[in-house]
Design an enzyme around this catalytic site. Structure first.
Site, short mmCIF file in Angstrom:
data_model
loop_
_atom_site.label_atom_id
_atom_site.label_comp_id
_atom_site.label_asym_id
_atom_site.label_seq_id
_atom_site.Cartn_x
_atom_site.Cartn_y
_atom_site.Cartn_z
CB SER A 83 7.50 -18.06 67.65
OG SER A 83 8.28 -18.43 68.74
CE LYS A 86 11.32 -18.78 67.73
NZ LYS A 86 10.76 -19.84 68.59
CE1 TYR A 208 14.02 -16.10 69.04
CE2 TYR A 208 14.34 -15.69 71.37
CZ TYR A 208 13.66 -16.30 70.36
OH TYR A 208 12.59 -17.12 70.65
CE1 TYR A 260 6.11 -21.80 69.18
CE2 TYR A 260 3.75 -21.68 69.45
CZ TYR A 260 4.97 -21.07 69.37
OH TYR A 260 5.05 -19.70 69.48
CB VAL A 278 3.84 -17.14 73.08
CG1 VAL A 278 4.32 -18.57 73.02
CG2 VAL A 278 5.00 -16.17 73.13
N1 GLN Z 1 9.93 -14.75 72.99
C1 GLN Z 1 9.61 -16.00 73.59
C2 GLN Z 1 10.81 -16.88 73.76
O1 GLN Z 1 11.77 -16.74 73.05
C3 GLN Z 1 8.51 -16.75 72.89
C4 GLN Z 1 8.68 -17.07 71.47
C5 GLN Z 1 7.45 -17.78 70.96
O2 GLN Z 1 6.51 -17.18 70.42
N2 GLN Z 1 7.38 -19.08 71.16
O3 GLN Z 1 10.79 -17.76 74.61
#
Ligand code: GLN
Length: 342
Positions: A83, A86, A208, A260, A278
């Site tokens: 993530s 992003k 993505y 988050y 994550v």
């Molecule tokens: N690639 C994972 C997803 O899209 C986690 C992304 C993240 O780091 N939250 O669910």
């Protein structure tokens, strides 16, 4: 000689001397040592590849906007960016379309919900912000290119500018992400239903999954952060990674939505624009000063690196790094890291 200096004593002495030269290095060492025994949290296991991460891995890196760096622990260990990609892809979408067009497709409101929640803003049908999966998929959909390969290579090239090196995908992680990404596909198709994304949504999901699978280490994260701290110019290569006018867009969504559903508490307690993934990484930005990269794959229930949170919280308190600190300390950190010859 009456007193033999043991290896341990010598190490301690050397460490002390090094700390005297660079107090920041001393503090990073101290934090690394302090939180190394913390074994709380769990490595991500939604795909087997991430479950293979060693929860003991722990690295911290700081890169200043002048390109000096201090780093401790496993700062060379590679992991997937997840993530943390992003905000950077959001930046590319802004360059491709401008603020107004991007805002029609994705908002900037924190959600308080899990990052993979299947929820859109009821009045506008937009995803809430580009830091949750729905918003990130809508953002990926905006990346321009004549065809899919060109869209992917523009995205990869953009990460290369931030890292100051060519970046590569972890192919096994990528294959698993796409194989198991049903929830993300559901989010993509829900947005297609509302006309928030176009017919090329399958390609955009692929993009993505690829952006999440880019391999970085702690040092790369700190350089990426330092690039944002430096108005969009990579301080090591001198190459511009993003137009200066969009840097604040990235930093503001990182501050309000980057961690988050812990984002509000993060802004309150730490007060530094940051994004976690994550894979166990966190990138944090001290605007005008430095980038911080932390890697420790054991995550708390919200998906943030347990040690990463602790390190950032303590750095923020000890140096006075909170954005709204009445006696800001970030500049002193920069001064300490300046080479003495300057
Ligand atoms: N690639 C994972 C997803 O899209 C986690 C992304 C993240 O780091 N939250 O669910």
């Amino acid at each position: 000689m009456s007193h033999q200096t043991s290896g341990n004593e010598l190490d301690a002495l050397l460490n002390k001397m090094k700390s005297a030269v660079s107090p920041v290095r001393g503090i990073l060492r101290e934090l690394h040592e302090k939180f190394l025994p913390t074994l709380d949290g769990k490595v991500a296991d939604y795909i087997p590849e991430l479950a293979k991460a060693d929860p003991r891995w722990f690295g911290i890196s700081i890169v200043t906007r002048h390109g000096q760096f201090v780093e401790v622990g496993d700062f060379r260990q590679m992991f997937t960016i997840q993530s943390i990609s992003k905000p950077f892809v959001f930046g590319l979408a802004l360059e491709d379309h401008g603020r107004d067009d991007v805002m029609r497709r994705v908002g900037v409101e924190p959600t308080g919900e899990a990052f993979n929640a299947i929820v859109l803003d009821e009045s506008s049908n937009r995803p809430f912000n580009p830091m949750v999966n729905s918003g990130a998929i809508a953002t990926a959909d905006l990346i321009k290119g004549r065809d899919f390969p060109e869209r992917v290579s523009r995205m990869i090239a953009m990460f290369g500018r931030y890292c100051g090196r060519q970046v590569h995908l972890d192919n096994t992680v990528f294959m698993s992400e796409r194989l198991t990404g049903h929830r993300n596909r559901a989010i993509g198709h829900l947005m297609l239903n509302f006309g928030m994304v176009g017919e090329r949504i399958e390609d955009s999901l692929e993009l993505y999954f690829q952006q999440c699978s880019i391999q970085v280490n702690c040092h790369d994260l700190a350089v990426m952060g330092a690039t944002l701290a430096n108005g969009g110019v990579n301080p090591i290569t001198g190459e511009r990674a993003i137009e200066a006018r969009y840097v604040k867009d990235l930093l503001s969504v990182m501050l309000t939505c980057g961690m988050y559903d812990y984002a509000g508490e993060w802004a309150y307690r730490v007060g530094i624009p940051a994004k976690s993934g994550v894979g166990g990484g966190i990138v944090a930005v001290l605007p005008g000063v430095a980038g911080i990269g932390i890697f420790s794959p054991a995550l708390d229930p919200k998906g943030n690196s347990v040690r990463g949170l602790k390190v950032c919280e303590e750095l923020s308190t000890r140096f006075g790094l909170h954005a709204f600190e009445s006696t800001p300390g970030a500049e002193s950190l920069l001064a300490e890291l300046q080479p003495s010859s300057r």
